[in-house]
Design a protein around this motif. Sequence first.
Motif, short mmCIF file in Angstrom:
data_model
loop_
_atom_site.label_atom_id
_atom_site.label_comp_id
_atom_site.label_asym_id
_atom_site.label_seq_id
_atom_site.Cartn_x
_atom_site.Cartn_y
_atom_site.Cartn_z
N HIS A 161 -47.57 2.34 13.00
CA HIS A 161 -48.95 3.55 12.91
C HIS A 161 -49.62 3.95 11.71
O HIS A 161 -50.43 4.79 11.87
N ALA A 162 -49.31 2.82 10.72
CA ALA A 162 -49.99 3.15 9.72
C ALA A 162 -49.60 3.81 8.97
O ALA A 162 -50.93 4.65 8.33
N ALA A 163 -48.30 4.51 9.04
CA ALA A 163 -47.89 6.23 9.17
C ALA A 163 -48.08 5.47 6.88
O ALA A 163 -47.38 4.92 6.18
N THR A 164 -48.31 6.61 6.66
CA THR A 164 -47.17 7.09 5.09
C THR A 164 -46.42 6.90 4.61
O THR A 164 -45.72 8.00 5.10
N MET A 165 -46.33 5.82 4.32
CA MET A 165 -44.36 5.87 4.02
C MET A 165 -44.44 5.64 2.60
O MET A 165 -44.86 5.19 1.18
N VAL A 166 -42.82 6.02 1.83
CA VAL A 166 -42.51 6.26 0.37
C VAL A 166 -41.25 4.98 0.30
O VAL A 166 -40.91 4.35 1.25
N PRO A 167 -41.30 4.29 -0.39
CA PRO A 167 -40.39 2.77 -0.93
C PRO A 167 -38.94 3.93 -0.35
O PRO A 167 -37.95 4.69 -0.58
N PRO A 168 -37.92 2.98 0.67
CA PRO A 168 -37.05 3.54 1.12
C PRO A 168 -36.20 3.34 0.67
O PRO A 168 -36.00 1.86 -0.61
N PRO A 169 -34.78 4.11 0.08
CA PRO A 169 -33.62 3.13 -0.64
C PRO A 169 -32.93 2.20 0.97
O PRO A 169 -32.85 1.56 1.68
N VAL A 170 -32.30 1.14 -0.08
CA VAL A 170 -32.18 -0.72 0.18
C VAL A 170 -30.85 -0.51 -0.14
O VAL A 170 -30.07 -0.74 -1.30
N PHE A 171 -29.90 -0.20 0.96
CA PHE A 171 -28.38 -0.31 1.64
C PHE A 171 -27.42 -1.22 2.59
O PHE A 171 -28.75 -1.91 3.25
N GLU A 172 -26.99 -1.56 2.26
CA GLU A 172 -26.34 -2.76 3.58
C GLU A 172 -26.02 -1.83 4.28
O GLU A 172 -25.67 -0.93 4.29
N CYS A 173 -25.26 -2.86 5.27
CA CYS A 173 -24.39 -1.84 6.55
C CYS A 173 -23.61 -1.77 5.75
O CYS A 173 -22.23 -2.10 6.21
N SER A 174 -23.04 -0.23 4.74
CA SER A 174 -21.66 -0.33 5.08
C SER A 174 -21.31 0.85 4.00
O SER A 174 -22.34 1.75 3.11
N GLY A 175 -20.25 1.81 4.39
CA GLY A 175 -20.01 3.01 3.18
C GLY A 175 -20.31 2.97 2.38
O GLY A 175 -21.02 4.04 1.22
N PRO A 176 -20.27 2.63 1.79
CA PRO A 176 -20.16 1.84 0.14
C PRO A 176 -21.36 2.41 -0.25
O PRO A 176 -22.05 2.81 -1.58
N SER A 177 -22.24 1.09 0.26
CA SER A 177 -23.71 1.55 -0.18
C SER A 177 -24.36 2.30 -0.16
O SER A 177 -25.00 3.01 -0.50
#
Length: 437
Positions: A300-316
């Motif tokens: 939808h070409a929405a206005t976005m901010v850089p999201p946190p880049v995390f792995e699929c784990s609790g500590p990340s």
Amino acid sequence: MEIVLTCIYTIFFYYIIRKSNFFKTGGVKAWLPGAFFLLKCLSGILLGLLYTYYYTNYKDADSFKFFTDSKIMFDSLFTRPADFIRMFTGIQGKSPDILHYYMDMMAWLNTSPLYNDNKTLVRLNAFFRFFSFGHYYVHVIFINFISFTGLICLYKTFISYCEDKKTELLVFTFMMPSLLFWGSGLLKDGLLITGFGILLYSYSQILLHGFTKRRLFYLLIGLTILVFTKAYVLALILPALFAWWITRNWSTPKTIITFIVIYAIYFITAFNLYHYNDDYNVAALIYYKQKNFIEIGEQHAATMVPPPVFECSGPSIMVNSPKAFINTFLRPFLTDVHGNPMVLLSALENLLIVFMLIISVLSFRRVKKETIPFLMFNIVFVLLLFILIGLITPILGAIVRYRIVALPSLAFIFIHFYNRENFLNRFPFLKRKKKPF
């Protein structure tokens, strides 16, 4: 006809608000609750008009999807009543012979990896149709009366713990711009505020004044609404409700430590459930929910901010939580506006929030021991919800909308720490000079 019905129902609910003792609170002028309700109704109508005439993709807006889908369900009442009952109640609602109704709907078959709460709003709109004759803005008035009730519950709860700040709490509970706008639309957010408000008010009343069947009844209503709108909000606050209950007569250090320990145990357990059952992988749910939102934003070409880049784990996820919190708490910045008036209003609201934070810090006052558990509940709720929102969505519009349920709690925190006398002593030039007699 729609204008006439909308006005009639608005007057009807306004009359209830003016006459009912529930909507009356000490220290507040009798006409104010009704005025706030009318303002909410106008905001909800404005939101509908905005998506009808300004945004050309109004059919993609959630509120119109829920409304349109409810017509498909409601119309089945006159052709195959048994199908309507199955869809409306959910009893045998997955039968193959009624799948064709769902295929015609836009919001029912949600592929979200989390619980599909769109069905709740479709069913609620189907119920509204018994009284609205199919007019959208009548539904807006109905949902605003429901959400206004939730805000009244929140306000009553807040003043129970901060009686000397009734005016400030009144303004910021009802008048935060994004809360007034998004919380007044035909959306899940208004219903979520209702469930949260009823739950918080009834639970607080039980702790302060004792258990009654009536308070238990309203507590169950609040719990039920949360389960069927945004179950993750309930999942976030359940440990805080327990900690609030057991620490209500404890000292401040012991209360804070108890909240921390309970949530540590809770999250360690939650993020390790997948070792025993693959269906309960909390980290995976958060991870794939973010991927889902990124795809939607790109489509939808929405206005976005850089999201946190995390792995699929609790500590990340834990390591990336601070960035997620900042994204929800402070974005959009003024630099994110790019000519978008909606983003500009949200950025200005963020400046107001930052200003409130600074004022609270500069005028900090000691907190009474008996209010610490409730204050900790609100701090934990705001912190965890903001982190979760920042983790799952980079879309600015979604961030601003999803956080509104926590804005009254955030305002309560700032207002509770604010001390007018301390602030004026620190900045004496703001004091009004008394005129000589």
